[in-house]
Design a protein around this motif. Structure first.
Motif, short mmCIF file in Angstrom:
data_model
loop_
_atom_site.label_atom_id
_atom_site.label_comp_id
_atom_site.label_asym_id
_atom_site.label_seq_id
_atom_site.Cartn_x
_atom_site.Cartn_y
_atom_site.Cartn_z
N ASP A 110 -21.57 9.38 26.79
CA ASP A 110 -20.41 10.25 27.05
C ASP A 110 -20.24 10.39 28.57
O ASP A 110 -20.65 11.37 29.19
CB ASP A 110 -20.62 11.62 26.40
CG ASP A 110 -19.42 12.55 26.59
OD1 ASP A 110 -18.39 12.09 27.12
OD2 ASP A 110 -19.54 13.73 26.23
N GLU A 156 -17.68 10.93 30.55
CA GLU A 156 -16.93 12.07 31.07
C GLU A 156 -17.71 13.37 30.87
O GLU A 156 -17.69 14.25 31.73
CB GLU A 156 -15.56 12.19 30.42
CG GLU A 156 -14.72 13.30 31.04
CD GLU A 156 -13.32 13.41 30.47
OE1 GLU A 156 -12.59 14.30 30.92
OE2 GLU A 156 -12.96 12.61 29.58
N GLN A 204 -20.29 13.53 33.50
CA GLN A 204 -19.58 13.80 34.76
C GLN A 204 -19.23 15.28 34.87
O GLN A 204 -19.35 15.88 35.94
CB GLN A 204 -18.31 12.96 34.81
CG GLN A 204 -17.38 13.25 35.99
CD GLN A 204 -16.15 12.38 35.92
OE1 GLN A 204 -16.12 11.29 36.48
NE2 GLN A 204 -15.11 12.85 35.23
N THR A 205 -18.81 15.87 33.76
CA THR A 205 -18.50 17.30 33.73
C THR A 205 -19.73 18.12 34.08
O THR A 205 -19.65 19.12 34.81
CB THR A 205 -17.96 17.69 32.34
OG1 THR A 205 -16.77 16.95 32.07
CG2 THR A 205 -17.64 19.17 32.28
N THR A 225 -14.71 20.24 35.74
CA THR A 225 -13.46 19.48 35.69
C THR A 225 -12.98 19.26 34.26
O THR A 225 -12.00 18.56 34.03
CB THR A 225 -13.65 18.14 36.39
OG1 THR A 225 -14.90 17.56 35.95
CG2 THR A 225 -13.70 18.31 37.90
N TYR A 226 -13.71 19.81 33.31
CA TYR A 226 -13.32 19.84 31.89
C TYR A 226 -14.14 20.97 31.29
O TYR A 226 -14.96 21.59 31.96
CB TYR A 226 -13.62 18.49 31.20
CG TYR A 226 -12.98 18.35 29.83
CD1 TYR A 226 -11.61 18.17 29.71
CD2 TYR A 226 -13.75 18.41 28.68
CE1 TYR A 226 -11.02 18.06 28.45
CE2 TYR A 226 -13.17 18.29 27.42
CZ TYR A 226 -11.80 18.12 27.31
OH TYR A 226 -11.22 18.00 26.08
#
Length: 207
Positions: free
Chosen positions: A163, A165, A168-169, A147-148
Motif C-alpha cells: 500500500d 500511498e 506514504q501517508t 496527506t490522506y
C-alpha cells in the motif's frame, strides 16, 4: 522530544505495527525519540465510572497497563494510537484502555499533539478513526493530520507493504508530527504557554 506510539493490536509485528514503525522511523530521522508500546493479549478492564481516580491521576485498578501508561504519558510530548479495524470499530481492548487512560490521566495528554492510525483489510477505517479521535478532542489535544486519512490497507503485513500511498501517508504524518512538536517547543522558548480552559459550565440536557 519523545512520542509514544501505542499498538492496539494483539499481534506484535502485524499490520498496525508496520504502520506505526513507518511513522517512528520518520520521527527518529527528524530527531524525535520514539517508543512503540505493545498492548499484547492480556486482559484490560473497562472503566466502571466509579470516580475513584478523581484528583489522583491514576486508575483505581492497578492490575493492567493503564497506570504505567499514564506515568509514561507525563513524560511524553506526543502520541500515536494505532488499531486494527474490527466490525468497523477499533480494537475493544484498546478502547477499554483509552477510556480509563483519558478519564484517570487526561491531564498528561492535554495540549500535546496526537494522532490515530488504523489498519483494515477493506472498510471501517473512517468510523474507527472517528472513535479514536474523540478521546483526543476531549483532552484538548492538537490532532495531527497527513496527506490522506491516517490509514493503511491489507490483511497481512506483506500486503500493507504494497500500500504505497498508505505508507506514504504514515511518513507524512510523522513529518507533520515532528514539525508541530518543534513549533510547540519554539513557542515555549518564546514564552508561549498552554491556554487555560474554562471549566465552569457543564450542561445536562435533561435539566
Amino acid at each position: 522530544m519523545k512520542v509514544l506510539l501505542l499498538n492496539g493490536s494483539t499481534r506484535k509485528n502485524g499490520c498496525t505495527y508496520l504502520a506505526l514503525s513507518e511513522i517512528a522511523n520518520i520521527l527518529n530521522t527528524e530527531g524525535v525519540e520514539t517508543e512503540i508500546i505493545q498492548m499484547g493479549g492480556g486482559p484490560v478492564r473497562d472503566c466502571i465510572g466509579c470516580d475513584g481516580c478523581a484528583g489522583k491521576g491514576q486508575c483505581v485498578f492497578g492490575d493492567d497497563m493503564v497506570n504505567e501508561l499514564i506515568d509514561k504519558a507525563k513524560g511524553a510530548d506526543g502520541f500515536v494510537f494505532g488499531s486494527p479495524v474490527y466490525y468497523a470499530h477499533p480494537s475493544g481492548q484498546l478502547l477499554s484502555l483509552l477510556d480509563r487512560l483519558f478519564y484517570a490521566g487526561g491531564g498528561a495528554f492535554a495540549h500535546k499533539p496526537g494522532a490515530a492510525v488504523v489498519t483494515a483489510r477493506r472498510a471501517g477505517t473512517t468510523a474507527s478513526l472517528d472513535v479514536l479521535n474523540k478521546h483526543m478532542l476531549d483532552a484538548q489535544m492538537p490532532i495531527v493530520s497527513s496527506t490522506y486519512w491516517n490509514m493503511v490497507f491489507g490483511p497481512a503485513p506483506e500486503l500493507v507493504g504494497r500500500d504505497a500511498e498508505g505508507l506514504q501517508t504514515m511518513r507524512n504524518l510523522g513529518r507533520n508530527m515532528a514539525w508541530l512538536l518543534k513549533c510547540i517547543q519554539a513557542g515555549r522558548e518564546k514564552g508561549v504557554g498552554s491556554p487555560a480552559a474554562e471549566m465552569d459550565n457543564w450542561t445536562n440536557f435533561n435539566r
